[in-house]
Design a protein around this motif. Structure first.
Motif, PDB file in Angstrom:
ATOM      1  N   LEU A   1      32.036  55.975  75.029  1.00  0.00           N
ATOM      2  CA  LEU A   1      33.175  55.987  74.115  1.00  0.00           C
ATOM      3  C   LEU A   1      34.178  54.884  74.443  1.00  0.00           C
ATOM      4  CD1 LEU A   1      33.846  59.840  74.013  1.00  0.00           C
ATOM      5  CD2 LEU A   1      32.825  58.460  72.196  1.00  0.00           C
ATOM      6  N   VAL A   2      34.511  54.739  75.722  1.00  0.00           N
ATOM      7  CA  VAL A   2      35.590  53.840  76.121  1.00  0.00           C
ATOM      8  C   VAL A   2      35.128  52.390  76.230  1.00  0.00           C
ATOM      9  CG1 VAL A   2      37.263  53.324  77.947  1.00  0.00           C
ATOM     10  CG2 VAL A   2      36.791  55.700  77.329  1.00  0.00           C
ATOM     11  N   VAL A   3      33.944  52.183  76.847  1.00  0.00           N
ATOM     12  CA  VAL A   3      33.468  50.820  77.088  1.00  0.00           C
ATOM     13  C   VAL A   3      32.598  50.313  75.941  1.00  0.00           C
ATOM     14  CG1 VAL A   3      32.185  49.318  78.662  1.00  0.00           C
ATOM     15  CG2 VAL A   3      33.574  51.192  79.576  1.00  0.00           C
ATOM     16  N   GLN A   4      31.632  51.150  75.530  1.00  0.00           N
ATOM     17  CA  GLN A   4      30.692  50.719  74.491  1.00  0.00           C
ATOM     18  C   GLN A   4      31.224  50.920  73.076  1.00  0.00           C
ATOM     19  OE1 GLN A   4      27.909  49.290  75.374  1.00  0.00           O
ATOM     20  NE2 GLN A   4      27.728  49.805  77.536  1.00  0.00           N
ATOM     21  N   ARG A   5      32.287  51.709  72.945  1.00  0.00           N
ATOM     22  CA  ARG A   5      32.904  51.973  71.641  1.00  0.00           C
ATOM     23  C   ARG A   5      31.968  52.681  70.666  1.00  0.00           C
ATOM     24  NH1 ARG A   5      38.217  51.567  72.851  1.00  0.00           N
ATOM     25  NH2 ARG A   5      38.696  49.582  73.854  1.00  0.00           N
ATOM     26  N   TRP A   6      31.132  53.575  71.218  1.00  0.00           N
ATOM     27  CA  TRP A   6      30.261  54.365  70.354  1.00  0.00           C
ATOM     28  C   TRP A   6      31.090  55.413  69.614  1.00  0.00           C
ATOM     29  CZ3 TRP A   6      24.842  55.897  72.599  1.00  0.00           C
ATOM     30  CH2 TRP A   6      24.170  54.733  73.006  1.00  0.00           C
ATOM     31  N   THR A   7      30.543  55.895  68.490  1.00  0.00           N
ATOM     32  CA  THR A   7      31.171  57.030  67.825  1.00  0.00           C
ATOM     33  C   THR A   7      30.965  58.283  68.678  1.00  0.00           C
ATOM     34  OG1 THR A   7      29.190  57.667  66.577  1.00  0.00           O
ATOM     35  CG2 THR A   7      30.674  56.023  65.568  1.00  0.00           C
ATOM     36  N   LYS A   8      31.823  59.265  68.495  1.00  0.00           N
ATOM     37  CA  LYS A   8      31.722  60.492  69.282  1.00  0.00           C
ATOM     38  C   LYS A   8      30.388  61.188  69.035  1.00  0.00           C
ATOM     39  CE  LYS A   8      34.326  64.636  70.520  1.00  0.00           C
ATOM     40  NZ  LYS A   8      35.573  65.424  70.277  1.00  0.00           N
ATOM     41  N   GLU A   9      29.939  61.189  67.793  1.00  0.00           N
ATOM     42  CA  GLU A   9      28.686  61.871  67.460  1.00  0.00           C
ATOM     43  C   GLU A   9      27.496  61.186  68.130  1.00  0.00           C
ATOM     44  OE1 GLU A   9      30.990  60.865  65.314  1.00  0.00           O
ATOM     45  OE2 GLU A   9      31.834  62.853  64.783  1.00  0.00           O
ATOM     46  N   LYS A  10      27.461  59.858  68.097  1.00  0.00           N
ATOM     47  CA  LYS A  10      26.364  59.118  68.703  1.00  0.00           C
ATOM     48  C   LYS A  10      26.380  59.287  70.225  1.00  0.00           C
ATOM     49  CE  LYS A  10      24.426  54.425  69.044  1.00  0.00           C
ATOM     50  NZ  LYS A  10      24.639  52.987  68.690  1.00  0.00           N
ATOM     51  N   ALA A  11      27.575  59.230  70.819  1.00  0.00           N
ATOM     52  CA  ALA A  11      27.700  59.391  72.268  1.00  0.00           C
ATOM     53  C   ALA A  11      27.280  60.782  72.706  1.00  0.00           C
ATOM     54  CB  ALA A  11      29.128  59.097  72.704  1.00  0.00           C
ATOM     55  N   ALA A  12      27.656  61.799  71.919  1.00  0.00           N
ATOM     56  CA  ALA A  12      27.299  63.174  72.267  1.00  0.00           C
ATOM     57  C   ALA A  12      25.788  63.375  72.213  1.00  0.00           C
ATOM     58  CB  ALA A  12      27.999  64.145  71.322  1.00  0.00           C
ATOM     59  N   ALA A  13      25.141  62.772  71.233  1.00  0.00           N
ATOM     60  CA  ALA A  13      23.687  62.902  71.106  1.00  0.00           C
ATOM     61  C   ALA A  13      22.989  62.229  72.285  1.00  0.00           C
ATOM     62  CB  ALA A  13      23.227  62.289  69.781  1.00  0.00           C
ATOM     63  N   ARG A  14      23.456  61.048  72.666  1.00  0.00           N
ATOM     64  CA  ARG A  14      22.876  60.335  73.812  1.00  0.00           C
ATOM     65  C   ARG A  14      23.111  61.113  75.106  1.00  0.00           C
ATOM     66  NH1 ARG A  14      19.150  57.252  76.308  1.00  0.00           N
ATOM     67  NH2 ARG A  14      20.032  55.822  77.840  1.00  0.00           N
ATOM     68  N   ALA A  15      24.320  61.665  75.272  1.00  0.00           N
ATOM     69  CA  ALA A  15      24.647  62.420  76.480  1.00  0.00           C
ATOM     70  C   ALA A  15      23.776  63.670  76.597  1.00  0.00           C
ATOM     71  CB  ALA A  15      26.126  62.797  76.469  1.00  0.00           C
TER      72      ALA A  15
END
Length: 251
Positions: A109-123
């Motif tokens: 979220l902070v460094v790569q600037r992903w959307t919350k939904e995309k980051a949550a799926a990857r996490a």
């Protein structure tokens, strides 16, 4: 591929690494072993430039940075190297005010600037990989050391680094919890993840790595396959070290 050429690292007058040249092929797992103060962690941190060498050359993938005494490397070049590495620390370093899944998402979220939904799926994908999906909403304080370290591994893998660097990943854990982390790292190794680990844990080094580097006083004493280093080392100093560590871990 990672290549280190003629790496020297000084802190003031103290020479921590002396003319170290090593190659870590893509898909390989290398264990850095040796006595405390021998330079293992410093060498590991020189790969992702958390510690910048005094002189020498660091190559990760297609990016190369050269270092010279009294001359600073360009920040842009350093960042190119760092973006290709993920780091797992001895003491986990999870954010205490973030849940497990939030810890893994944070960099995206902070460094790569992903959307919350995309980051949550990857996490969640990575928590599943390390066997921690069922603890996605747990706070670090409510997790065991082994569970926290597995989350830290997931966090390091989140941006899809070219290489995973592990600094004593099991040393803060008791043997049972350490086994959890060894299993996770072993699975990553079987999947072809390039890893370099600084460790005193001979079980981790022998089960997961396919190359071992023995360091003492900042110098490479011996390199070889785990079977060679741990059963029939060529160097007498390597033989003494392996015998002492094996005896201590058997107690």
């Amino acid at each position: 591929m990672i290549e280190l050429r003629n790496i020297e690292k000084r802190f003031g007058e103290a020479i921590i690494l002396k003319d170290v040249s090593l190659t870590f092929p893509e898909g390989s797992v290398t264990a850095l072993v040796g006595p405390s103060g021998g330079g293992k962690s410093t060498l590991l941190r020189c790969i992702n430039l958390l510690e910048q060498p005094t002189s020498g050359c660091v190559r990760v993938g297609s990016d190369t940075v050269e270092f010279h005494p009294g001359r600073k490397a360009r920040w842009q070049d350093i960042q190119k190297i760092r973006r290709q590495t993920g780091m797992v620390f001895q003491n986990f370093q999870l954010f205490p005010h973030r849940t497990a899944i939030e810890n893994v998402m944070e960099g995206l979220l902070v460094v790569q600037r992903w959307t919350k939904e995309k980051a949550a799926a990857r996490a969640m994908e990575l928590l599943q990989k390390v066997g921690m999906a069922h603890k996605a909403d747990a706070w670090p304080a409510n997790l065991s050391g082994g569970q926290q370290q597995r989350i830290a591994i997931a966090r390091a893998l989140a941006p899809s680094p070219q290489v995973l660097l592990c600094d004593e990943p099991t040393s803060a854990l008791d043997p049972e919890l350490a086994a959890e982390v060894v299993d996770v790292l072993g699975q990553l190794a079987r999947e072809g993840t390039t890893m370099v680990m600084a460790t005193h844990d001979l079980r981790l080094a022998s089960q997961v790595s396919n190359q071992v580097v023995f360091l003492e006083a900042g110098k490479v004493v011996e390199t070889g396959e785990p079977e060679t280093i741990f059963r029939s080392p060529r160097n007498e100093r390597t033989r003494q070290f392996v015998s002492s560590i094996s005896a201590a871990q058997a107690l």
